[in-house]
Scaffold this motif. Sequence first.
Motif, PDB file in Angstrom:
ATOM      1  N   LEU A   1      37.113  48.965  39.512  1.00 30.06           N
ATOM      2  CA  LEU A   1      37.276  48.284  38.346  1.00 30.06           C
ATOM      3  C   LEU A   1      38.545  48.883  38.034  1.00 30.06           C
ATOM      4  CD1 LEU A   1      34.567  48.555  34.995  1.00 30.06           C
ATOM      5  CD2 LEU A   1      35.384  46.388  36.371  1.00 30.06           C
ATOM      6  N   LEU A   2      38.943  49.589  38.641  1.00 27.14           N
ATOM      7  CA  LEU A   2      40.643  49.528  37.831  1.00 27.14           C
ATOM      8  C   LEU A   2      41.173  49.175  39.321  1.00 27.14           C
ATOM      9  CD1 LEU A   2      40.535  53.779  36.899  1.00 27.14           C
ATOM     10  CD2 LEU A   2      41.309  51.640  35.749  1.00 27.14           C
TER      11      LEU A   2
ATOM     12  N   ALA B   1      40.850  46.731  40.650  1.00 30.92           N
ATOM     13  CA  ALA B   1      40.190  45.097  40.472  1.00 30.92           C
ATOM     14  C   ALA B   1      42.023  44.693  39.622  1.00 30.92           C
ATOM     15  CB  ALA B   1      39.085  44.828  40.269  1.00 30.92           C
ATOM     16  N   SER B   2      42.067  45.624  38.540  1.00 28.10           N
ATOM     17  CA  SER B   2      43.498  45.424  37.970  1.00 28.10           C
ATOM     18  C   SER B   2      44.926  46.180  38.775  1.00 28.10           C
ATOM     19  CB  SER B   2      42.808  45.852  36.453  1.00 28.10           C
ATOM     20  OG  SER B   2      42.403  44.667  36.451  1.00 28.10           O
TER      21      SER B   2
ATOM     22  N   LEU C   1      34.395  42.515  43.225  1.00 27.03           N
ATOM     23  CA  LEU C   1      35.359  41.682  41.798  1.00 27.03           C
ATOM     24  C   LEU C   1      36.442  41.015  42.658  1.00 27.03           C
ATOM     25  CD1 LEU C   1      35.522  45.470  39.213  1.00 27.03           C
ATOM     26  CD2 LEU C   1      33.578  44.217  39.641  1.00 27.03           C
ATOM     27  N   ARG C   2      36.483  40.407  41.423  1.00 29.62           N
ATOM     28  CA  ARG C   2      38.041  39.313  41.305  1.00 29.62           C
ATOM     29  C   ARG C   2      39.441  40.186  40.804  1.00 29.62           C
ATOM     30  NH1 ARG C   2      36.015  34.627  38.762  1.00 29.62           N
ATOM     31  NH2 ARG C   2      33.932  35.108  39.977  1.00 29.62           N
TER      32      ARG C   2
ATOM     33  N   LEU D   1      42.159  40.803  39.131  1.00 28.24           N
ATOM     34  CA  LEU D   1      42.380  40.820  37.706  1.00 28.24           C
ATOM     35  C   LEU D   1      43.748  40.752  37.096  1.00 28.24           C
ATOM     36  CD1 LEU D   1      39.265  40.673  35.738  1.00 28.24           C
ATOM     37  CD2 LEU D   1      40.108  38.879  36.285  1.00 28.24           C
TER      38      LEU D   1
ATOM     39  N   VAL E   1      47.330  53.411  35.792  1.00 26.68           N
ATOM     40  CA  VAL E   1      45.776  53.136  35.354  1.00 26.68           C
ATOM     41  C   VAL E   1      45.332  53.494  33.939  1.00 26.68           C
ATOM     42  CG1 VAL E   1      44.870  53.373  37.563  1.00 26.68           C
ATOM     43  CG2 VAL E   1      45.740  55.500  36.461  1.00 26.68           C
TER      44      VAL E   1
ATOM     45  N   LEU F   1      37.673  46.627  31.399  1.00 28.53           N
ATOM     46  CA  LEU F   1      38.015  45.438  32.717  1.00 28.53           C
ATOM     47  C   LEU F   1      36.506  45.396  32.941  1.00 28.53           C
ATOM     48  CD1 LEU F   1      39.945  48.414  34.695  1.00 28.53           C
ATOM     49  CD2 LEU F   1      40.987  46.125  33.444  1.00 28.53           C
TER      50      LEU F   1
ATOM     51  N   GLN G   1      35.637  41.280  33.508  1.00 30.95           N
ATOM     52  CA  GLN G   1      35.423  40.729  34.561  1.00 30.95           C
ATOM     53  C   GLN G   1      33.503  40.137  34.956  1.00 30.95           C
ATOM     54  OE1 GLN G   1      36.118  41.054  38.451  1.00 30.95           O
ATOM     55  NE2 GLN G   1      37.255  42.625  38.277  1.00 30.95           N
TER      56      GLN G   1
END
Lengths: 223, 638
Positions: A92-93, A95-96, A128-129, A131, A152, B490, B494
């Motif tokens: 998740l981190l 992906a952004s 994941l996409r 973001l 982060v 996040l 998502q």
Amino acid sequence: MRTVSLTIDGQQITAREGDNLLWVALDNGIYIPNLCAIRDKSEPMASCRLCFVEVEGKEQPVTACTETVTEGMIVNTRGTRALSLARRSFELLMASHSLDCAHCPKSGSCELQHIARYLGTRLKSKQLRELRRDLPIDDSHPQIIYDPNKCVLCGRCIWTCREHLGVGVLGFAHRGFQRMVTTFEDEPLAISKCDRCVECIGVCPTGALLPRNETKTRVTSES
Amino acid sequence: MKVDESPTIASLFEEIKSQADSHWQELFDSGQPVIVVGTATCGRAAGALDVLKAIRDELERQGVDCPVFEAGCLGHCYAEPLVIIGKPGYPPICYGYVNPVIAERLVKEFVVGDNPCLEFVLGALEANDLVPSFADFPRATYEKKIVLRNCGHIDPTDINHYIANGGYVTLSKALQMSPEEIITEIKDSGLKGRGGAGFSTGQKWEICRNTPGRPKYAICNADEGDPGAFMDRAILESDPHSVIEGLIITAYAVGVRNGYIYVRAEYPLAVERVRIALRQAKKLNLLGRRILGSDFSFDIRLFEGSGAFVCGEETALIASLEGKAGMPRHRPPYPPTSGLYGKPTVVNNVKTLASVPQILTNGAAWFASIGTEKSKGTAVFALAGKIVNTGLVEVPMGTTLRQVIFDVGSGIPNGKRFKAVQIGGPSGGCLPESALDLPIDFDSLTEAGAMMGSGGMVVLDEDDCMVEIARYFLEFTQRESCGKCTFCRLGTKQMLALLSDITLGEGTQADIDILKALARDVKTGSLCSLGKTAPNPVLTTLRYFEGEYQAHITEGRCPALMCQHLIAYYILPNKCERSCDACVGTCTVEAISPNKKRIKVIDQEKCVKCNTCLMACPPQYNAIVKLSPPSEVPAAEK
């Protein structure tokens, strides 16, 4: 102070009662991925959600930074469920995260790269996409280049600037996905009351805060 | 506390009580009709203040001087504005859907004249031979008002009304009991926190009392933020003293000198009424130094929250009270051991506190006899959404969802079919028809994937798309996420992106799998309960309505005809009336034009799906329909 003995990954360890599990593990050479942990901070941030471990007797994996060691505790840092949660959080981190290792001066000493290696995951998430927020880079400061897109939100720089040194230039602002490390009213670092100690650069685990001279021209010309 | 002081407490209270009683009795002794207008937020939204003004004006014109007072919410919010007229010789009658014109007539014909205007009656408050009473309503079989007993009947801005109706008696008795006795009583009653998590209130108090450290704090959590929930607001607006009394007793039992009521600033009327109530309680020494002559002192401060949903989470609420950003921290330590300023703190919900005086008055055994084996007492729900009787309802735990929705709420309006009920707000879940016979209690709802939550109940019918509902609630939590921890900040973002794609018809099978995996991880990995429960709407809709997700993905079809990208508007040629062009004129983008036969046709390229034409088409033709997927529109007409 009383001591307790516990087992982490099969290794017998003696620690002071009430000590924090994450630091006990790290001090004994057992690595648990982490970003937001600060040793001197009395209350853990518990925000990066990377230090999941499995503790015998607990149904769900727990974050090591919020656990205190107890007598006879049996900890597994390599449990499947714990690692899968840590991997997800890391994914998740990333992906952004503005991923640009090829041009990032931090590459090689970046903690994100280190964690990816430890967890056996790619830096770029397949599932994941992306973001991204595409926030402006602050290159106003004579010594610091701040790229919020690489941050982060571990809060180490804030703790150092605010609690440790008492300067208080940096802080968290905004909520949810918009949350970021910034100055009061988002003013450029150059006109903030930054005393140029640049301690923040030293604690940043990623390439978000970098010394100016090390920064390649590509980054500055972008902003 | 001290045995030798107890006569003082009793006699001091007796004095206050007799004054309140005579004040209350005066209302009815005047021989004049008493008029009550419900002016809680639900009433005001429907125009209660205009009604109130119309009544006062008309009384003046008629030269009648009879008592008029404002009360709170009776629970029948669907019929607001409500007016109750108590006229000697008649039972107290409640009129519904009152507007200023009706209000004037009521004054002229019933207050001055002798015609009770039966055509406007909603119900009488007491059984009688003239008009049906509320007790004859089907919902009366199920309702049991403990927390809501005073709501709508008394003036929340007049402490005498509350005292005359049995208020603060419990406090005067509690002050003569030992704190341990009170805690035991609350523990025995089985009262669980009404804020959602359902932790034993007595146990919480005991832990806090036994934790060393001073000062201790007591906080009333009135930061109600779930979309569609308004129980706490209604209670604070209608009967604030019941909450204040509960908080004082809590403080006495736990050993606290300072308390807070944390109300969100978006509830201005609740804030105002609580403020008035606190002032009045202080004036009568029911609050403040040496309450009722005992050696127990306690003060309450009102704190207005600044609008973050997450501040309903107790650690975030405490951070906010301390003047920090409203962000949760890791638990444990839980507030009873380390809360406000690191001191032992009890945080209780509005409804929990309002139950406390009733439990002490009627006894733990009485309270424990209501409800189910593990969930005692009553549950207060705010009925909203596609339901006939929107409003507040209080039923014993163990009542089934079907009884609440169909018997108390009178079912779904417009002959539509029930599809799902969303319980517990953004943290709860959507339960389908098959779950309707579940008894409402903490355990069975959690098992079904929803949660008791604080009491919002949003009913959904066949026109609601479950994917869109899941997306809506997730968008809410995502927007309200404080952003501290990775999973919530996040992970929900998502998930929201995936859901949005599905509602746009751009989802894939792989998206569903990622969505499920992400939902599971966010649920386990998040720091606070906002994040831990945020995936519930997604998980429950996936569990009970996966077919709808599949229709969106594989067929590009929205079965409920709700997702704009997956529908098209179409005018049925055989139903369209040649002489009518109601739709043509209303179309906002000039997409509708008649063909050679004067049958109207929608240019699908131009149509923005605003639904105006469908509303404009006269019901006798009913020629405009929504089709999904858009490819259903016959080719020749495109």
